[in-house]
Design an enzyme around this catalytic site. Structure first.
Site, PDB file in Angstrom:
ATOM      1  N   LEU A  30       0.866  -1.228  -0.188  1.00  0.00           N
ATOM      2  CA  LEU A  30       0.020   0.025   0.206  1.00  0.00           C
ATOM      3  C   LEU A  30       0.782   1.407  -0.033  1.00  0.00           C
ATOM      4  O   LEU A  30       2.015   1.261   0.341  1.00  0.00           O
ATOM      5  CB  LEU A  30      -0.814   0.081   1.152  1.00  0.00           C
ATOM      6  CG  LEU A  30      -1.830  -1.280   1.470  1.00  0.00           C
ATOM      7  CD1 LEU A  30      -2.670  -0.944   2.702  1.00  0.00           C
ATOM      8  CD2 LEU A  30      -2.766  -1.236   0.209  1.00  0.00           C
ATOM      9  N   ASP A  31       0.397   2.378  -0.370  1.00  0.00           N
ATOM     10  CA  ASP A  31       1.118   3.794  -0.028  1.00  0.00           C
ATOM     11  C   ASP A  31       0.584   4.319   0.908  1.00  0.00           C
ATOM     12  O   ASP A  31      -0.440   3.953   1.733  1.00  0.00           O
ATOM     13  CB  ASP A  31       0.788   4.495  -1.445  1.00  0.00           C
ATOM     14  CG  ASP A  31      -0.291   4.958  -2.005  1.00  0.00           C
ATOM     15  OD1 ASP A  31      -1.261   4.919  -0.944  1.00  0.00           O
ATOM     16  OD2 ASP A  31      -0.434   5.267  -3.064  1.00  0.00           O
TER      17      ASP A  31
END
Lengths: 114, 123
Positions: free
Chosen positions: B78-79
């Site tokens: 994920l970011d």
């Protein structure tokens, strides 16, 4: 500009962006009356952040964050949702019921006088 | 560093509850935790289960990869904005209001479970 100060500045900017996104997302939920209206709004907000994902110029990023924070501040919800126990919430500072076995004596100290 | 040391020390210290008070025949502990809206507290397993459920239902996460010790960005791909969304989902699940700076620090599942378990208002 040294590498260390550049990285420190970038880290600070990333944190500002995360906090701005967090506040903006919460505010989106405040403005949306229903959950099903919130989801497209949240996607649109995410799109606006994603559009500038690859910006490299540090001064430009700085100006964009400032502009974003100003825009968020301008369109902030006047009456946001507050979790009930938090300051400003509907249950803030409400007293819990006393534990079982505790009796409140209302005329304490005046039992014999009246 | 100092806060890590402090939390490590605090985790190992147990204060014995020695004073008990008898009212109307029922024994009450004299030390009552500061709780304003609810007296029961979540146990750690329930917190972990519910946190895992929230993470697994996040659309960008592959549910089979989620274990109780994943890091949002390193392990789940994920970011940083995704982890902001996950923390917000956790806040809604547990009816919490986490201050922005603290929410920003929550970047892995053990940390999230630890924070929520130790939060007096989590429900």
């Amino acid at each position: 500009m040294s590498v260390a100060s550049y990285l420190a500045r970038r880290a600070a900017q990333k944190e500002r962006v995360r906090i701005l996104y967090r506040r903006a997302l919460k505010d989106t939920l405040n403005w949306a009356v229903h959950r099903h209206l919130f989801y497209p709004d949240a996607d649109a907000l995410r799109e606006r952040f994603e559009a500038n994902r690859n910006v490299e110029d540090i001064e430009l990023i700085e100006r964009m964050i400032t502009a974003g924070e100003a825009a968020h501040d301008k369109w902030r919800h006047p009456d946001p949702y507050i979790v009930p126990w938090a300051p400003g919430g509907s249950k803030f500072c409400r007293n819990p019921t006393p534990p079982a076995g505790i009796e409140i004596v209302y005329n304490y100290g005046r039992e014999d006088n009246d | 560093m100092a806060s890590a040391l402090k939390s490590t020390v605090l985790r190992h210290i147990r204060v014995p509850i020695s004073q008990t008070l008898t009212v109307n025949g029922s024994r009450l502990t004299a030390v009552r935790l500061m709780s304003s809206s609810h007296d029961d507290h979540l146990d750690k397993k329930e917190v972990a289960d519910r946190v895992l459920d929230v993470i697994k239902s996040y659309p960008k996460v592959d549910p089979s990869k989620v274990t109780p010790d994943v890091h949002f960005q390193k392990d789940l791909g994920l970011d940083s904005l995704d982890s902001v969304e996950i923390v917000m989902a956790l806040e809604e699940e547990f009816k919490l209001d986490i201050p922005d700076k603290e929410a920003d620090k929550i970047d892995s599942l053990p940390l999230a479970i630890e924070y929520i378990y130790n939060h007096p208002m989590a429900s």
